[in-house]
Scaffold this motif. Sequence first.
Motif, PDB file in Angstrom:
ATOM      1  N   ASP A   1       0.817  -1.212   0.000  1.00 52.56           N
ATOM      2  CA  ASP A   1       0.000   0.000   0.000  1.00 52.56           C
ATOM      3  C   ASP A   1       0.852   1.264   0.000  1.00 52.56           C
ATOM      4  O   ASP A   1       0.519   2.246  -0.663  1.00 52.56           O
ATOM      5  N   VAL A   2       1.962   1.252   0.755  1.00 49.88           N
ATOM      6  CA  VAL A   2       2.839   2.429   0.787  1.00 49.88           C
ATOM      7  C   VAL A   2       3.376   2.724  -0.613  1.00 49.88           C
ATOM      8  O   VAL A   2       3.352   3.867  -1.081  1.00 49.88           O
ATOM      9  N   PHE A   3       3.860   1.687  -1.308  1.00 49.59           N
ATOM     10  CA  PHE A   3       4.395   1.892  -2.649  1.00 49.59           C
ATOM     11  C   PHE A   3       3.283   2.176  -3.652  1.00 49.59           C
ATOM     12  O   PHE A   3       3.498   2.882  -4.645  1.00 49.59           O
ATOM     13  N   LEU A   4       2.094   1.621  -3.398  1.00 49.45           N
ATOM     14  CA  LEU A   4       0.960   1.871  -4.285  1.00 49.45           C
ATOM     15  C   LEU A   4       0.615   3.356  -4.294  1.00 49.45           C
ATOM     16  O   LEU A   4       0.467   3.972  -5.353  1.00 49.45           O
ATOM     17  N   ILE A   5       0.500   3.934  -3.106  1.00 49.41           N
ATOM     18  CA  ILE A   5       0.196   5.365  -3.005  1.00 49.41           C
ATOM     19  C   ILE A   5       1.329   6.191  -3.612  1.00 49.41           C
ATOM     20  O   ILE A   5       1.106   7.181  -4.317  1.00 49.41           O
ATOM     21  N   GLY A   6       2.579   5.762  -3.355  1.00 49.04           N
ATOM     22  CA  GLY A   6       3.726   6.457  -3.935  1.00 49.04           C
ATOM     23  C   GLY A   6       3.693   6.432  -5.456  1.00 49.04           C
ATOM     24  O   GLY A   6       4.056   7.407  -6.118  1.00 49.04           O
ATOM     25  N   ASN A   7       3.220   5.307  -6.036  1.00 47.57           N
ATOM     26  CA  ASN A   7       3.121   5.190  -7.491  1.00 47.57           C
ATOM     27  C   ASN A   7       1.892   5.889  -8.058  1.00 47.57           C
ATOM     28  O   ASN A   7       1.915   6.375  -9.189  1.00 47.57           O
ATOM     29  N   PHE A   8       0.807   5.929  -7.270  1.00 49.14           N
ATOM     30  CA  PHE A   8      -0.418   6.579  -7.738  1.00 49.14           C
ATOM     31  C   PHE A   8      -0.182   8.051  -8.080  1.00 49.14           C
ATOM     32  O   PHE A   8      -0.769   8.573  -9.022  1.00 49.14           O
ATOM     33  N   VAL A   9       0.642   8.739  -7.282  1.00 47.72           N
ATOM     34  CA  VAL A   9       0.863  10.165  -7.540  1.00 47.72           C
ATOM     35  C   VAL A   9       1.616  10.377  -8.856  1.00 47.72           C
ATOM     36  O   VAL A   9       1.675  11.501  -9.366  1.00 47.72           O
ATOM     37  N   ALA A  10       2.218   9.298  -9.408  1.00 47.31           N
ATOM     38  CA  ALA A  10       2.888   9.375 -10.707  1.00 47.31           C
ATOM     39  C   ALA A  10       2.095   8.677 -11.800  1.00 47.31           C
ATOM     40  O   ALA A  10       2.526   8.636 -12.959  1.00 47.31           O
ATOM     41  N   LEU A  11       0.908   8.117 -11.478  1.00 48.51           N
ATOM     42  CA  LEU A  11       0.095   7.355 -12.433  1.00 48.51           C
ATOM     43  C   LEU A  11      -0.811   8.321 -13.211  1.00 48.51           C
ATOM     44  O   LEU A  11      -1.625   9.033 -12.605  1.00 48.51           O
ATOM     45  N   PRO A  12      -0.714   8.363 -14.551  1.00 41.65           N
ATOM     46  CA  PRO A  12      -1.488   9.347 -15.325  1.00 41.65           C
ATOM     47  C   PRO A  12      -2.991   9.324 -15.058  1.00 41.65           C
ATOM     48  O   PRO A  12      -3.612  10.390 -14.920  1.00 41.65           O
ATOM     49  N   ALA A  13      -3.616   8.129 -15.000  1.00 43.23           N
ATOM     50  CA  ALA A  13      -5.067   8.055 -14.782  1.00 43.23           C
ATOM     51  C   ALA A  13      -5.440   8.621 -13.411  1.00 43.23           C
ATOM     52  O   ALA A  13      -6.459   9.322 -13.276  1.00 43.23           O
ATOM     53  N   PHE A  14      -4.649   8.328 -12.385  1.00 40.65           N
ATOM     54  CA  PHE A  14      -4.907   8.854 -11.038  1.00 40.65           C
ATOM     55  C   PHE A  14      -4.683  10.360 -11.010  1.00 40.65           C
ATOM     56  O   PHE A  14      -5.462  11.109 -10.402  1.00 40.65           O
ATOM     57  N   GLN A  15      -3.623  10.822 -11.679  1.00 37.90           N
ATOM     58  CA  GLN A  15      -3.344  12.258 -11.731  1.00 37.90           C
ATOM     59  C   GLN A  15      -4.492  13.006 -12.407  1.00 37.90           C
ATOM     60  O   GLN A  15      -4.896  14.085 -11.956  1.00 37.90           O
ATOM     61  N   GLU A  16      -4.995  12.436 -13.504  1.00 41.19           N
ATOM     62  CA  GLU A  16      -6.071  13.105 -14.232  1.00 41.19           C
ATOM     63  C   GLU A  16      -7.360  13.144 -13.427  1.00 41.19           C
ATOM     64  O   GLU A  16      -8.131  14.107 -13.505  1.00 41.19           O
ATOM     65  N   LYS A  17      -7.620  12.094 -12.634  1.00 48.58           N
ATOM     66  CA  LYS A  17      -8.838  12.029 -11.821  1.00 48.58           C
ATOM     67  C   LYS A  17      -8.783  12.986 -10.633  1.00 48.58           C
ATOM     68  O   LYS A  17      -9.758  13.682 -10.326  1.00 48.58           O
ATOM     69  N   TYR A  18      -7.627  13.042  -9.943  1.00 45.84           N
ATOM     70  CA  TYR A  18      -7.554  13.776  -8.681  1.00 45.84           C
ATOM     71  C   TYR A  18      -6.570  14.954  -8.695  1.00 45.84           C
ATOM     72  O   TYR A  18      -6.454  15.657  -7.692  1.00 45.84           O
ATOM     73  N   GLY A  19      -5.895  15.171  -9.842  1.00 45.31           N
ATOM     74  CA  GLY A  19      -4.866  16.207  -9.878  1.00 45.31           C
ATOM     75  C   GLY A  19      -5.364  17.541 -10.415  1.00 45.31           C
ATOM     76  O   GLY A  19      -6.544  17.729 -10.721  1.00 45.31           O
ATOM     77  N   VAL A  20      -4.429  18.472 -10.546  1.00 46.01           N
ATOM     78  CA  VAL A  20      -4.682  19.814 -11.061  1.00 46.01           C
ATOM     79  C   VAL A  20      -3.915  19.965 -12.369  1.00 46.01           C
ATOM     80  O   VAL A  20      -2.727  19.629 -12.449  1.00 46.01           O
ATOM     81  N   GLN A  21      -4.589  20.501 -13.400  1.00 49.65           N
ATOM     82  CA  GLN A  21      -3.946  20.633 -14.700  1.00 49.65           C
ATOM     83  C   GLN A  21      -2.923  21.769 -14.690  1.00 49.65           C
ATOM     84  O   GLN A  21      -3.178  22.847 -14.159  1.00 49.65           O
ATOM     85  N   GLN A  22      -1.755  21.492 -15.272  1.00 49.90           N
ATOM     86  CA  GLN A  22      -0.693  22.487 -15.369  1.00 49.90           C
ATOM     87  C   GLN A  22      -0.784  23.229 -16.708  1.00 49.90           C
ATOM     88  O   GLN A  22      -1.562  22.856 -17.601  1.00 49.90           O
ATOM     89  N   SER A  23       0.042  24.259 -16.858  1.00 51.37           N
ATOM     90  CA  SER A  23       0.021  25.072 -18.074  1.00 51.37           C
ATOM     91  C   SER A  23       0.400  24.274 -19.316  1.00 51.37           C
ATOM     92  O   SER A  23      -0.027  24.595 -20.422  1.00 51.37           O
ATOM     93  N   ASP A  24       1.195  23.223 -19.126  1.00 49.16           N
ATOM     94  CA  ASP A  24       1.610  22.404 -20.283  1.00 49.16           C
ATOM     95  C   ASP A  24       0.624  21.276 -20.593  1.00 49.16           C
ATOM     96  O   ASP A  24       0.883  20.424 -21.453  1.00 49.16           O
ATOM     97  N   GLY A  25      -0.529  21.251 -19.873  1.00 50.73           N
ATOM     98  CA  GLY A  25      -1.556  20.250 -20.140  1.00 50.73           C
ATOM     99  C   GLY A  25      -1.473  18.997 -19.288  1.00 50.73           C
ATOM    100  O   GLY A  25      -2.402  18.195 -19.278  1.00 50.73           O
ATOM    101  N   THR A  26      -0.368  18.804 -18.572  1.00 51.49           N
ATOM    102  CA  THR A  26      -0.228  17.635 -17.697  1.00 51.49           C
ATOM    103  C   THR A  26      -0.953  17.881 -16.377  1.00 51.49           C
ATOM    104  O   THR A  26      -1.304  19.018 -16.036  1.00 51.49           O
ATOM    105  N   TYR A  27      -1.165  16.777 -15.625  1.00 50.03           N
ATOM    106  CA  TYR A  27      -1.838  16.862 -14.334  1.00 50.03           C
ATOM    107  C   TYR A  27      -0.862  16.509 -13.218  1.00 50.03           C
ATOM    108  O   TYR A  27       0.003  15.640 -13.386  1.00 50.03           O
TER     109      TYR A  27
END
Length: 539
Positions: free
Chosen positions: A80-106
């Motif tokens: 679970d610790v590594f899962l959460i650590g990887n989720f913050v770098a996972l595109p689908a998770f970033q797009e669902k819960y992240g904030v869009q940057q000026s370059d279009g990434t989340y």
Amino acid sequence: MSDPIKSEAYGGAEMGMSQVEHAHNADLDEKAAFAEYKADAIEAENAEHNMTVLEAVRAYPMASFWAFIMSFTIIMESYDVFLIGNFVALPAFQEKYGVQQSDGTYVIVTKWQSALQVSGQLGALIGVFLAGPLTSWIGYRWATITGLMLLNVFIFAFYFAESMPVIFVAQLLEGLPWGIFIANAPAYCSEIVPIQLRAPATQMLQMFWAIGSIIVGAVTYVYNPIKHSDAYKIPIALQWMFPTPLAILMFLAPESPWWLVRKGRLEEAAKAVVRLGRKSRARPTETVAMMRRVVELEKTEKSPSLLELWKGTDRYRTLIVCGVYAAQNLTGNLIANQAVYFFEQAGVTTNTAFALGLITSALQMIFVMLSWILTSYLGRRTIYVWGTLINTGFLVALGIAASIGDPKAHSASLAQASLGLIISVLFTLGPAPASWVIIGETSAIRLRPLTTGMGRAAYYIVEIPCIFLGSYMLNPTGGNLGGKCGYVWAGTGFVCFVLAWIWLPEMKGRSYREIDILFRRKVQARKWKKTVVDVNDDE
């Protein structure tokens, strides 16, 4: 005609003599029983000292197996610790819960990235304080089974969560049983095996930590290209693989004979000893006598309490366990736990970052197995102290690599990623696995569940602010330091090296009786290796 007064006097004298003789005989019987019990204890201790590692494995094959099963519980926190650590770098998770940057990434904003990293640790912090009293009351087996059943329930909350606050609460709940597992596993593993197997048995914990990260790395690497919720829902659901089978195995496992002796259940302790070793070579009477001897040395009229951890020589022992646990967060471990995100921030592509994370985890498992040999033959203090210093040197090198030239250049990115990988792997060769052995050996037997719980609490208390600091240093919306964070961890790592060099004793090859005596004699840490404790000493 006899004189009644004289007859009464003679009869009274005879009765008095009979009572004296009876008391004298009882005293002789008691002394003989004690002598026999001590001889049995000495014989068992000598037998353990004289075993080689391979002989110990042959004599106690089931002890090694049950240590393996208990160590497996650590895989769930690791996963679970590594899962959460990887989720913050996972595109689908970033797009669902992240904030869009000026370059279009989340990007997951710093506050939620840190909150997700600490949520499970907050729950585990509560769990470790529950573990000590619970284990002292119902034993290692039932405390672990309770935690496994609770985890089954709490995974549901994580799987069906659809917002950051709910994920935070679900992770906090999952942390409660983690605290039980992490407090019990090193104590149980160190208690069920003979002296020669304490190092590999407790170091399996670090191996399963690495295995958990390998599974997560493989799963998230496969689901990294997927852009819908399956990319993170399936990895969450996979957690259900572990708790129920482990609970069944733990139900079948023997209780720690040391715990049974502490409870005065000597017959059950003897049966547990037989179950842990080969019947042809098991000597339960002598082994239980050895355990009784140590328990009697530590015996007091009071029940074990958290307050007792901070009194007399137990305070020193508690501080060693707390310090070794806490230092795991200060000597490069957080780079290992956030390896994928670190590689991304070092400038490599997302796919390469996930691949490097998987390679790091696989190498960690291999290096943990190598550490079994090093710790068994070189000792705990040697590996821990000098391993910490070497890692500190590589952390300085990481900072330099990030400071020279253009940090976005391909060569600079590769240098930082390579050093991050080396730091993560070397941590699992020296300080990390050695710390598990030290944690399992240092505490007094009667206080062991409480001490390991307190030590892990110290780990979380230090880890939580370090996670916020680490996330801030790496996050583009925070400090954006990249590899320059190596300077910070090198500073804390060097402090850990100095403290360990001064206060960490060498416990390799020592029985629990010898460890108790050396602490009570207040032998200086650097002199433990050369200090002789007579086999007849009881202090």
